[in-house]
Design a protein around this motif. Structure first.
Motif, PDB file in Angstrom:
ATOM      1  N   ARG A 174      -6.714   7.140   1.082  1.00  0.00           N
ATOM      2  CA  ARG A 174      -6.920   7.586   2.474  1.00  0.00           C
ATOM      3  C   ARG A 174      -7.967   6.749   3.207  1.00  0.00           C
ATOM      4  NH1 ARG A 174      -3.421  11.523   3.172  1.00  0.00           N
ATOM      5  NH2 ARG A 174      -2.906  12.854   1.417  1.00  0.00           N
TER       6      ARG A 174
ATOM      7  N   SER B  13      -0.757  -0.047  10.300  1.00  0.00           N
ATOM      8  CA  SER B  13      -1.576   1.134  10.031  1.00  0.00           C
ATOM      9  C   SER B  13      -1.174   2.235  10.990  1.00  0.00           C
ATOM     10  CB  SER B  13      -3.060   0.780  10.208  1.00  0.00           C
ATOM     11  OG  SER B  13      -3.876   1.860   9.849  1.00  0.00           O
ATOM     12  N   GLN B  14      -0.796   3.370  10.441  1.00  0.00           N
ATOM     13  CA  GLN B  14      -0.360   4.488  11.280  1.00  0.00           C
ATOM     14  C   GLN B  14      -1.557   5.296  11.764  1.00  0.00           C
ATOM     15  OE1 GLN B  14       3.065   4.696  11.288  1.00  0.00           O
ATOM     16  NE2 GLN B  14       3.256   6.390  12.727  1.00  0.00           N
ATOM     17  N   THR B  15      -2.513   5.520  10.867  1.00  0.00           N
ATOM     18  CA  THR B  15      -3.621   6.415  11.209  1.00  0.00           C
ATOM     19  C   THR B  15      -4.990   5.742  11.077  1.00  0.00           C
ATOM     20  OG1 THR B  15      -3.572   7.311   8.945  1.00  0.00           O
ATOM     21  CG2 THR B  15      -2.349   8.524  10.614  1.00  0.00           C
ATOM     22  N   GLY B  16      -4.991   4.422  10.941  1.00  0.00           N
ATOM     23  CA  GLY B  16      -6.251   3.691  11.034  1.00  0.00           C
ATOM     24  C   GLY B  16      -6.913   3.303   9.728  1.00  0.00           C
ATOM     25  N   ASN B  17      -6.426   3.831   8.615  1.00  0.00           N
ATOM     26  CA  ASN B  17      -7.121   3.541   7.347  1.00  0.00           C
ATOM     27  C   ASN B  17      -6.950   2.076   6.929  1.00  0.00           C
ATOM     28  OD1 ASN B  17      -7.830   6.221   7.299  1.00  0.00           O
ATOM     29  ND2 ASN B  17      -6.125   6.846   6.008  1.00  0.00           N
ATOM     30  N   THR B  18      -5.724   1.613   6.950  1.00  0.00           N
ATOM     31  CA  THR B  18      -5.490   0.207   6.593  1.00  0.00           C
ATOM     32  C   THR B  18      -6.087  -0.715   7.652  1.00  0.00           C
ATOM     33  OG1 THR B  18      -3.437   0.912   5.524  1.00  0.00           O
ATOM     34  CG2 THR B  18      -3.697  -1.445   5.910  1.00  0.00           C
TER      35      THR B  18
ATOM     36  N   PRO C 109      -0.137   0.565   4.472  1.00  0.00           N
ATOM     37  CA  PRO C 109      -0.261   1.884   3.855  1.00  0.00           C
ATOM     38  C   PRO C 109       0.888   2.083   2.866  1.00  0.00           C
ATOM     39  CG  PRO C 109       0.574   2.088   6.105  1.00  0.00           C
ATOM     40  CD  PRO C 109       0.302   0.628   5.869  1.00  0.00           C
ATOM     41  N   ASN C 110       0.713   3.034   1.984  1.00  0.00           N
ATOM     42  CA  ASN C 110       1.748   3.393   1.021  1.00  0.00           C
ATOM     43  C   ASN C 110       2.628   4.468   1.662  1.00  0.00           C
ATOM     44  OD1 ASN C 110       3.060   3.553  -1.485  1.00  0.00           O
ATOM     45  ND2 ASN C 110       1.738   5.231  -2.163  1.00  0.00           N
ATOM     46  N   ASN C 111       3.768   4.050   2.145  1.00  0.00           N
ATOM     47  CA  ASN C 111       4.662   5.018   2.786  1.00  0.00           C
ATOM     48  C   ASN C 111       5.921   5.201   1.949  1.00  0.00           C
ATOM     49  OD1 ASN C 111       2.861   5.284   4.825  1.00  0.00           O
ATOM     50  ND2 ASN C 111       4.087   4.290   6.398  1.00  0.00           N
ATOM     51  N   PHE C 112       6.120   6.394   1.456  1.00  0.00           N
ATOM     52  CA  PHE C 112       7.260   6.676   0.578  1.00  0.00           C
ATOM     53  C   PHE C 112       7.281   5.717  -0.609  1.00  0.00           C
ATOM     54  CE2 PHE C 112       8.807   7.709   4.989  1.00  0.00           C
ATOM     55  CZ  PHE C 112       8.613   9.081   4.875  1.00  0.00           C
ATOM     56  N   SER C 113       6.092   5.459  -1.150  1.00  0.00           N
ATOM     57  CA  SER C 113       5.945   4.567  -2.310  1.00  0.00           C
ATOM     58  C   SER C 113       6.457   3.164  -2.040  1.00  0.00           C
ATOM     59  CB  SER C 113       6.651   5.147  -3.547  1.00  0.00           C
ATOM     60  OG  SER C 113       6.072   6.376  -3.887  1.00  0.00           O
TER      61      SER C 113
ATOM     62  N   SER D  75      -3.939   1.344   1.971  1.00  0.00           N
ATOM     63  CA  SER D  75      -4.394   2.710   1.752  1.00  0.00           C
ATOM     64  C   SER D  75      -3.225   3.592   1.322  1.00  0.00           C
ATOM     65  CB  SER D  75      -5.007   3.232   3.062  1.00  0.00           C
ATOM     66  OG  SER D  75      -5.333   4.593   2.933  1.00  0.00           O
TER      67      SER D  75
ATOM     68  N   GLY E 204      -2.062   7.862   0.028  1.00  0.00           N
ATOM     69  CA  GLY E 204      -2.446   9.266   0.095  1.00  0.00           C
ATOM     70  C   GLY E 204      -2.863   9.803  -1.261  1.00  0.00           C
ATOM     71  N   GLY E 205      -1.982   9.687  -2.218  1.00  0.00           N
ATOM     72  CA  GLY E 205      -2.311  10.200  -3.547  1.00  0.00           C
ATOM     73  C   GLY E 205      -1.518   9.506  -4.636  1.00  0.00           C
ATOM     74  N   GLY E 206      -0.618   8.658  -4.222  1.00  0.00           N
ATOM     75  CA  GLY E 206       0.332   8.095  -5.183  1.00  0.00           C
ATOM     76  C   GLY E 206       0.060   6.680  -5.628  1.00  0.00           C
TER      77      GLY E 206
HETATM   78  C1  LIG Z   1       5.674   8.542   6.516  1.00  0.00           C
HETATM   79  C2  LIG Z   1       4.586   8.584   5.488  1.00  0.00           C
HETATM   80  C3  LIG Z   1       4.894   8.500   4.143  1.00  0.00           C
HETATM   81  C4  LIG Z   1       3.895   8.522   3.180  1.00  0.00           C
HETATM   82  N1  LIG Z   1       4.233   8.406   1.864  1.00  0.00           N
HETATM   83  C5  LIG Z   1       3.247   8.356   0.922  1.00  0.00           C
HETATM   84  C6  LIG Z   1       3.568   8.174  -0.453  1.00  0.00           C
HETATM   85  O1  LIG Z   1       4.724   8.070  -0.843  1.00  0.00           O
HETATM   86  N2  LIG Z   1       2.552   8.105  -1.341  1.00  0.00           N
HETATM   87  C7  LIG Z   1       1.242   8.194  -0.962  1.00  0.00           C
HETATM   88  O2  LIG Z   1       0.344   8.099  -1.802  1.00  0.00           O
HETATM   89  N3  LIG Z   1       0.904   8.376   0.349  1.00  0.00           N
HETATM   90  C8  LIG Z   1       1.879   8.453   1.284  1.00  0.00           C
HETATM   91  N4  LIG Z   1       1.540   8.599   2.612  1.00  0.00           N
HETATM   92  C9  LIG Z   1       0.128   8.707   2.987  1.00  0.00           C
HETATM   93  C10 LIG Z   1      -0.444   7.392   3.519  1.00  0.00           C
HETATM   94  O3  LIG Z   1      -0.225   6.333   2.621  1.00  0.00           O
HETATM   95  C11 LIG Z   1      -1.943   7.557   3.719  1.00  0.00           C
HETATM   96  O4  LIG Z   1      -2.189   8.598   4.632  1.00  0.00           O
HETATM   97  C12 LIG Z   1      -2.632   6.295   4.201  1.00  0.00           C
HETATM   98  O5  LIG Z   1      -4.008   6.470   4.155  1.00  0.00           O
HETATM   99  C13 LIG Z   1      -2.202   5.937   5.613  1.00  0.00           C
HETATM  100  O6  LIG Z   1      -2.789   4.719   5.971  1.00  0.00           O
HETATM  101  P1  LIG Z   1      -2.901   4.258   7.504  1.00  0.00           P
HETATM  102  O7  LIG Z   1      -3.959   5.104   8.141  1.00  0.00           O
HETATM  103  O8  LIG Z   1      -3.281   2.834   7.446  1.00  0.00           O
HETATM  104  O9  LIG Z   1      -1.560   4.482   8.124  1.00  0.00           O
HETATM  105  C14 LIG Z   1       2.537   8.622   3.586  1.00  0.00           C
HETATM  106  C15 LIG Z   1       2.244   8.723   4.948  1.00  0.00           C
HETATM  107  C16 LIG Z   1       3.243   8.691   5.897  1.00  0.00           C
HETATM  108  C17 LIG Z   1       2.901   8.798   7.371  1.00  0.00           C
END
Ligand SMILES: Cc1cc2nc3c(=O)[nH]c(=O)nc-3n(C[C@H](O)[C@H](O)[C@H](O)COP(=O)(O)O)c2cc1C
Length: 144
Positions: free
Chosen positions: A124, A10-15, A57-61, A92, A94-96
């Motif tokens: 989120r 988890s980068q920002t705490g949501n997961t 988290p969903n990072n870059f899909s 968690s 963001g929007g994807g």
């Molecule tokens: C490097 C990076 C890439 C991301 N890519 C996506 C993405 O492709 N699709 C999406 O829906 N959210 C994307 N996000 C948003 C995160 O999935 C979202 O903020 C999530 O709540 C983060 O969870 P965390 O707090 O557990 O890290 C991305 C965030 C980061 C930092």
């Protein structure tokens, strides 16, 4: 006592909030719970548990790099030993949506692991309702 392992990044705490809720549910159901950040988890952790919950988290899909790193390190050792190991996934986005969870499921399913319940993806920051669902998931995996 069932050993529940939660591996997450988890980068920002949501997961992480979701992971804690899963842990609370599993603890309340009387299981032995270990929470490990993916970067700190290894093959022994997953081989030694009865059920594993993956959070990303969903990072870059895709799943977070640290979760992929866990699979990169552990997979060569565990791949033949995971048949029917129960698991669930959560995370968690963001929007994807949750393609990240699907990438975790693909690896687990390919190793023959048994998905116990539907994965939970939230947008989120998890709401109180989302956290309740995670807690319930923790309870269910502890009791399964
Ligand atoms: C490097 C990076 C890439 C991301 N890519 C996506 C993405 O492709 N699709 C999406 O829906 N959210 C994307 N996000 C948003 C995160 O999935 C979202 O903020 C999530 O709540 C983060 O969870 P965390 O707090 O557990 O890290 C991305 C965030 C980061 C930092």
């Amino acid at each position: 006592m069932k050993k529940v392992l939660i591996i997450y990044h988890s980068q920002t705490g949501n997961t992480e909030a979701m992971a804690k809720a899963v842990a609370e549910g599993a603890l309340a159901a009387g299981s032995n719970v270990t929470m490990k950040k993916a970067v700190e988890a290894n093959d022994k952790d997953i081989l030694g548990c009865d059920v594993v919950a993956f959070g990303t988290p969903n990072n870059f899909s895709y799943m977070a790099g640290m979760v992929k790193d866990f699979f990169d390190r552990a997979w060569p050792i565990i791949r033949e030993k995971m048949a029917n190991k129960p698991y669930v996934a959560f995370g968690s986005y963001g929007g994807g949506g949750m393609p990240a969870i699907e990438t975790v499921e693909k690896i687990c399913d390919n190793m023959g692991m048994k998905r116990l319940f539907d994965s939970i993806g939230v947008q989120r920051q998890p709401t109180a309702e989302n956290l309740k669902a995670c807690e319930e998931l923790g309870k269910k995996i502890a009791e399964a």
